[in-house]
Design a protein around this motif. Structure first.
Motif, PDB file in Angstrom:
ATOM      1  N   UNK A 280       9.343 -61.921   6.193  1.00 31.36           N
ATOM      2  CA  UNK A 280       8.056 -62.219   5.581  1.00 31.36           C
ATOM      3  C   UNK A 280       8.119 -63.621   4.968  1.00 31.36           C
ATOM      4  N   UNK A 281       7.908 -64.642   5.752  1.00 29.91           N
ATOM      5  CA  UNK A 281       7.964 -65.993   5.191  1.00 29.91           C
ATOM      6  C   UNK A 281       6.911 -66.183   4.113  1.00 29.91           C
ATOM      7  N   UNK A 282       7.260 -66.935   3.089  1.00 32.64           N
ATOM      8  CA  UNK A 282       6.341 -67.161   1.976  1.00 32.64           C
ATOM      9  C   UNK A 282       5.040 -67.787   2.472  1.00 32.64           C
ATOM     10  N   UNK A 283       3.913 -67.094   2.283  1.00 32.60           N
ATOM     11  CA  UNK A 283       2.643 -67.622   2.783  1.00 32.60           C
ATOM     12  C   UNK A 283       2.082 -68.737   1.926  1.00 32.60           C
ATOM     13  N   UNK A 284       2.656 -68.930   0.736  1.00 33.01           N
ATOM     14  CA  UNK A 284       2.149 -69.975  -0.156  1.00 33.01           C
ATOM     15  C   UNK A 284       0.797 -69.610  -0.736  1.00 33.01           C
TER      16      UNK A 284
END
Length: 288
Positions: A13-17
């Motif tokens: 789950x890459x950081x969506x910012x």
């Protein structure tokens, strides 16, 4: 030089910012799909059962259990969203925390009400406090403690989102939990006192109902003690970063308490019958 940012980051789950996302997963793990689904299903079934019992027996004083199950359902829905869409979302974390933390207060209120009815049933002389005082004092304590906890949790989420030190918000959360554990312990003393003294009462309540009441009360207290231990240990430590502890010490005790009160609902069980010597009434009183 900026402070190194520690915490759990899931490569799946890459950081969506964005303004509503933290740079780490505040849970300390990605919430499990299975636990989220189980939470929604079990509490929904319990909600249906309690609504049926509530209207059948018209025990309106016990309606807070239904309110609590609704909040549990909402909380686990947000955990599902975190699990499947965005575990970095601060609003979803705060929402699930708010619902899952506040819901047991509704269950505690139901327990306080049942005990106040017990005091009226057995006789005021068998309790160290009058029924109205039990309700007023302990519900107030729970409300104050919960407000402090939710405020602390919200500040923790904000601190993580802004990359600030979360120690002070965590201490606020800890203070709310410590107060709740203390006040609930005092209630347990009053409950034990009442049940012990009520052996001399001229009326009797089904023993199995009293056992269920005690187990449900201890289950709710176990959950509160776990939350205190988790917060006292500190952020991103063992208890807060392993979902198995959440499942066994937050989820399971509340499920046990809620389902105990589906069978031992006060409507058909909380009725007094005369004592006859040493023989006590073991079965349920007339349901309605």
């Amino acid at each position: 030089m900026s402070r190194p940012y520690e915490g759990y980051v899931d490569p799946d789950f890459p950081n969506p910012g964005g303004p509503n996302s933290a740079r780490i997963i505040i849970y300390g793990y990605t919430p499990a799909l299975a636990l989220g689904v189980l939470g929604v299903v079990l509490f929904f079934v319990a909600l249906v059962a309690h609504c049926y019992l509530l209207f059948r027996h018209r025990t309106w004083y016990f309606s807070t259990v239904a309110v609590g199950t609704v909040m549990e359902i909402i909380g686990y829905v947000f955990r599902l969203l975190s699990s499947q869409q965005n575990p970095y979302s601060v609003p979803w974390f705060v929402a699930q925390y708010f619902c899952i933390v506040v819901a047991p207060v509704s269950f505690s209120a139901a327990i306080y009400t049942v005990v106040s009815v017990l005091v009226n049933t057995y006789g005021r002389q068998y309790s160290p406090m009058p029924p109205k005082a039990i309700l007023g004092i302990f519900i107030t304590c729970d409300v104050v403690a919960t407000i402090v906890q939710v405020a602390g949790a919200a500040l923790v989420g904000t601190a993580y989102s802004n990359q600030d030190d979360p120690s002070t918000p965590n201490n606020i959360l800890l203070a709310g939990l410590a107060f709740q554990v203390f006040s609930f312990f005092v209630f347990l003393v009053i409950l034990a006192w009442t049940l012990w003294k009520a052996r001399q009462s001229s009326v009797s309540v089904a023993r199995s109902f009293l056992v269920a009441l005690v187990i449900a009360t201890l289950a709710v207290y176990l959950r509160t003690c776990f939350r205190l231990a988790e917060t006292a240990e500190g952020l991103m430590q063992t208890l807060s970063t392993h979902e198995v502890f959440f499942g066994c010490l937050e989820f399971a005790p509340i499920v046990v308490a809620v389902y105990l009160f589906t069978w031992w609902h006060p409507g058909p069980w909380l009725s007094a019958t005369p004592n006859s010597g040493s023989k006590r009434h073991e079965g349920a009183a007339t349901a309605s």
